[in-house]
Design an enzyme around this catalytic site. Structure first.
Site, PDB file in Angstrom:
ATOM      1  N   LYS A  75       0.826  -1.208   0.000  1.00 34.53           N
ATOM      2  CA  LYS A  75       0.000   0.000   0.000  1.00 34.53           C
ATOM      3  C   LYS A  75       0.863   1.262   0.000  1.00 34.53           C
ATOM      4  O   LYS A  75       0.373   2.364  -0.196  1.00 34.53           O
ATOM      5  CB  LYS A  75      -0.946  -0.009   1.206  1.00 34.53           C
ATOM      6  CG  LYS A  75      -1.994  -1.123   1.116  1.00 34.53           C
ATOM      7  CD  LYS A  75      -2.915  -1.123   2.331  1.00 34.53           C
ATOM      8  CE  LYS A  75      -3.910  -2.272   2.280  1.00 34.53           C
ATOM      9  NZ  LYS A  75      -4.961  -2.103   1.255  1.00 34.53           N
ATOM     10  N   THR A 131     -11.867   0.047  -1.133  1.00 33.24           N
ATOM     11  CA  THR A 131     -13.165   0.732  -1.042  1.00 33.24           C
ATOM     12  C   THR A 131     -13.017   2.097  -0.385  1.00 33.24           C
ATOM     13  O   THR A 131     -13.905   2.938  -0.522  1.00 33.24           O
ATOM     14  CB  THR A 131     -14.197  -0.100  -0.251  1.00 33.24           C
ATOM     15  OG1 THR A 131     -13.646  -0.447   1.023  1.00 33.24           O
ATOM     16  CG2 THR A 131     -14.568  -1.356  -1.008  1.00 33.24           C
ATOM     17  N   LYS A 135     -15.088   5.854  -0.821  1.00 34.30           N
ATOM     18  CA  LYS A 135     -15.637   6.658   0.275  1.00 34.30           C
ATOM     19  C   LYS A 135     -15.121   8.091   0.211  1.00 34.30           C
ATOM     20  O   LYS A 135     -15.884   9.045   0.423  1.00 34.30           O
ATOM     21  CB  LYS A 135     -15.277   6.016   1.616  1.00 34.30           C
ATOM     22  CG  LYS A 135     -15.911   4.663   1.840  1.00 34.30           C
ATOM     23  CD  LYS A 135     -15.202   3.869   2.936  1.00 34.30           C
ATOM     24  CE  LYS A 135     -15.631   2.414   2.905  1.00 34.30           C
ATOM     25  NZ  LYS A 135     -14.757   1.526   3.675  1.00 34.30           N
TER      26      LYS A 135
END
Length: 863
Positions: free
Chosen positions: A605, A710, A714
């Site tokens: 990440k 996800t 958002k």
């Protein structure tokens, strides 16, 4: 059931005795019971049946009743916690009325249901969501205000349910919300963790794990089902014999047993009476207390069995760096799926259908590989306990399960050592061998000359020791396999699962792009923005049909609408700034650009690239003259997320972020031009504060490593733009919102392996700007440089995640962000346009796709 068969019209006839059953009744049984209850009894029951409160006064009546009876308090000693508990009980009662109606309707209709198996359900706080979905938020708010309380204070009393960690659990929570909101019959099954994963504390810059005592107070949102106790066995041995019919029978026996106890959590749908169920299992001993050992003075041993059993559902993801941790994880997984399947099967058997109709009534979705043992357990139950022939049983199994994959990283695919498996679940290991044998025989018939293919697709990996490849078992045992974003679904077919595409063909594999529920992630997290959108859409219908957001796009360049939009963003930034001040003691400027990266800490990440970029920014600002500093775009860099307890490199990244924060925030030369904040113990409630405040959010995984994500959805839904790589759902977000409304950088997925090859076999120079960052770290500016040696080495030696390769592109994208943020009107219009085009990313849309393409279920309306 009662044998009473007389007339039901006379009030003098006694009501037949009810025998409690753990799984309710079949439609036929309901009719028989209803016919056996005297009409007078039915009339009394109906007269006094609990009804849902419909206005403020009825809510207040329920609130006071719970304060005085459930809590045994009064007007004089009702504090915020007691008020929260009473309000929760009143709302829960309302949900249970709807829950009962829903279960009775689903039972009467007797249609196929979906059962969603997920080891995580990151639900967040329940009360606010329940008020919203049940349509009683205004009633509750006014009701408690009249009684002297603020709804905001009550909501703060609720701890986050510690039932998950990251995106996997939050996706599951969105999905069960959408299953209810779209009126599909379905249940979720998970574990009732006593402590969750852990509570994250930062001590001297390091992550320190502490138990998350989220069940300190009685949880008003769960219904204990103590009558539902299922025995689960571990260890033991298998015995084989031939029965009177000449059939070979396998018996698993002689092992240790624990009990699974059910706790139900009502899941209300939005804008519908449908209230589905999330059933969570807690582990208990079969015998709480050994009185003989206690009387003999062996006090510790007298409770050892109890402690050992309760450990199974104590903590999410116990550290598996040790054998005992691996065994506990496998125990967790089997305990959960065995209890869930037992429950599902008992419900099916109530219908008295033949086993071949099981897939016509039951769809089971495996959320990642954690529940894959359900495939083996169902085969065991059908063959060993129900006497179904192997081939017929396997056809039932494969027609029942669907498998959702969430990774493209080969190292992330779950495996279990065969010796561990054989010891803990001996019969299941035998069944896996048989499943594998029959599968490889089929493969050999299709590809008789490709021996290496057999090795590559075998469930058993021939390593030392041998390993059970759970993802392969999930593929073989399911009728559909889906990825969670378009790129991800293509990558799994061309990389980690390409051999299975060769065996099965491409039709078994499909894509269902993830989605999020706009009820929590827009209306609940950002109510002012939701209200503004509703003023232009004409209603709140966009919370059920997110495509209606398109109606705000004509206002993207409207000055008045832009001003309202920007004012809401500033309000949300001020709210986050207040939280940062309270929790971190850091003052931040709400006019600065809020740059956010909050997610699980992992090298792929690339939070390390983000903090390296922050260091570069810091060094660059330090080198500027006072006049030059006036042109700098002030920025607040916000991090958050947890590292797995045994993940040394991720913990080092957290340490570096906090060390940089300490230095930068104390540097008078920098002032408000740059602030660095790490928000500890990131969870759903904190996400609801952080996400609406972002101007830019970073989703910068190495291309081809993030399945979907996800949080990117958002952030955009709340008006924040994305800085990201061409990876996961970023690709589809770009397609929907337009390339002008996203900042992309970095190499593409198809270049990644070539770049890694260069790093392995040739001398690739380090990016010059990154080299300066490493020199600064090694100089000791941010503390002991030895702490970060392995982190720097991971880039300079192999750079598996391509931090150096993407670093200049990353810096260029950041410069563009700085420039564009200065034009407030253009930034606002891009933000509005991005939100207007987010309709595709609703979890309702995703659930409709699952229902049609995988589960084959239809909605059931309560109307």
């Amino acid at each position: 059931m009662s044998s009473y068969s007389g007339s039901t019209s006379s009030p003098d006839l006694p009501r037949p005795k009810h025998r409690r059953t753990p799984t309710g009744f079949s439609p036929k049984e309901i009719k028989n019971i209803e016919a056996s209850i005297p009409s007078a009894s039915r009339q009394v029951w109906q007269k006094f049946a609990l009804k849902e409160f419909a206005d403020k006064e009825e809510f207040q009546q329920e609130f006071i009743r719970h304060v005085e009876t459930t809590l045994a308090r009064s007007m004089y000693n009702c504090d915020d916690l007691a008020a929260y508990q009473a309000a929760s009980q009143a709302i829960r009662d309302r949900l249970i009325v709807a829950w009962n109606k829903t279960q009775q309707k689903h039972t009467t209709k007797d249609r196929k249901r979906v059962y969603y198996l997920s080891l995580e359900f990151l639900m967040g706080r329940a009360m606010d969501n329940a008020m919203l979905n049940a349509g009683v938020k205004d009633i509750t708010k006014q009701g408690v205000e009249d009684l002297g309380f603020k709804i905001e204070d009550l909501l703060e009393q609720e701890p986050d349910a510690a039932l998950g960690n990251g995106g996997l659990g939050r996706l599951a929570a969105c999905f069960i919300d959408s299953i209810a909101s779209t009126n599909y019959p379905g249940w979720g099954y998970g574990l009732r963790y006593q402590y969750g994963i852990f509570k994250q504390r930062i001590v001297d810059g390091y992550q320190v794990e502490a138990p998350d005592y989220w069940l300190t107070f009685s949880n008003p949102w769960e219904i204990p089902r103590y009558e539902i106790q299922i025995d689960i066995m571990f260890y033991g041995y298998t015995r084989k014999y031939t029965n009177d019919d000449g059939k070979v029978v396998h018996v698993w026996e002689g092992g240790e047993q624990v009990q699974a106890v059910a706790y139900d959590v009502p899941v209300p749908g939005y804008g519908t009476e449908t209230t589905n169920n999330l059933r969570l299992w807690a582990s208990k001993p079969t015998r709480e207390f050994d009185f003989e050992k206690f009387n003999a003075g062996d006090y510790e041993s007298s409770v050892r069995e109890s402690q050992k059993a309760e450990t199974i559902s104590a903590v999410l993801y116990p550290n598996d760096n040790f054998y005992s941790g691996k065994e506990l994880r496998l125990k967790q997984q089997y305990f959960w799926v065995a209890a869930s399947l037992n429950d599902i099967i008992r419900r099916f058997k109530k219908t008295h259908r033949p086993w071949k109709e099981f897939p016509d009534q039951v769809a089971i979705q495996l959320n990642d590989t954690h529940p894959t043992l359900a495939v083996v357990e169902l085969q065991r139950i059908l063959v060993d306990m129900e006497g179904v022939e192997w081939d017929e049983a396997w056809k039932i199994v494969t027609s029942t399960f669907g498998y959702t994959n969430h990774t493209v990283l080969p190292e992330a695919l779950e495996k279990w050592p065969v010796p561990l498996f054989q010891n803990l679940l001996p019969r299941h290991m035998e069944i896996i061998y048989e499943i594998n044998l029959f599968f490889l025989q089929q493969v050999e018939k299709l590809f008789p000359k490709d021996r290496d293919l057999l090795r590559r697709v075998s469930i058993i990996e021939e390593s030392t020791p041998q390993q059970v490849r759970m993802a392969f078992l999930a593929i073989i045992g399911s009728h559909k396999v889906n990825g969670v974003a378009e790129l991800h679904s293509e990558l799994i077919k061309t990389t980690i699962f390409k051999d299975f595409v060769t065996v099965y063909g491409p039709d078994k594999f499909m894509n269902v792009t993830n989605g999020i529920t706009p009820r929590r992630w827009l209306h609940q997290a950002n109510p002012q923005l939701s209200d503004l959108i509703a003023s232009k859409v004409g209603s709140y219908d966009f919370l059920k049909d997110l495509n209606l957001l398109k109606k705000i796009e004509p206002f993207a360049h409207d000055p008045k609408f832009q001003d309202e939009w920007v004012a809401i963003k500033k309000f949300n930034k001020a709210r986050l700034a207040a939280h940062i001040k309270q929790s971190n003691g850091i003052d931040v400027d709400v006019n600065a650009l809020f740059d956010v990266q909050v997610k699980r800490i992992h090298e792929y990440k690339r939070q390390q690239m983000n903090i390296f970029g922050v260091i570069h920014r810091y060094l660059s600002i330090k080198a500027l003259t006072a006049a030059q500093k006036k042109d700098v775009t002030p920025r607040v860099c916000i991090f958050g997320g947890k590292s797995a307890p045994g993940y040394y490199m991720a913990k080092t990244i957290i340490k570096l972020i906090n060390a940089v924060s300490e230095v930068v925030n104390a540097d008078a030369d920098i002032g408000d031009l740059l602030k660095v904040v790490f928000i500890a113990d990131y969870n759903v409630s904190k996400a609801e504060i952080i996400i609406p405040a972002s101007d830019i959010s970073q989703h910068i995984s190495t291309a081809g490593t993030e399945a979907s994500g996800t949080s990117n959805m958002k952030f955009v839904l709340n008006g924040g733009l994305i800085l990201g790589t061409v990876d996961g759902a970023n690709i589809e977000i770009t397609r929907e919102v337009g390339e002008n409304n996203i900042f992309l950088f970095g190499h593409l997925a198809e270049s990644v392996e070539d770049l890694r090859h260069k790093h392995r076999f040739s001398d690739v120079p380090l990016d010059p700007n990154l080299e300066k960052v490493f020199e600064a770290i090694e100089s000791g500016i941010f503390g002991d440089a030895n702490i970060y040696g392995s982190l720097i080495s991971s880039v300079t030696s192999s750079d598996y995640y391509l931090v150096s390769d993407d670093f200049q592109s990353y810096l260029d994208a950041q410069k563009l962000v700085d420039q564009d943020f200065k034009n407030k009107d253009t930034w606002a219009s891009r933000s509005i346009s991005a939100v207007a085009n987010m309709g595709f990313f609703s979890s309702d849309r995703a659930i409709d796709e699952y229902a049609e393409s995988i589960w084959n279920i239809e909605p059931i309306s309560l109307d």
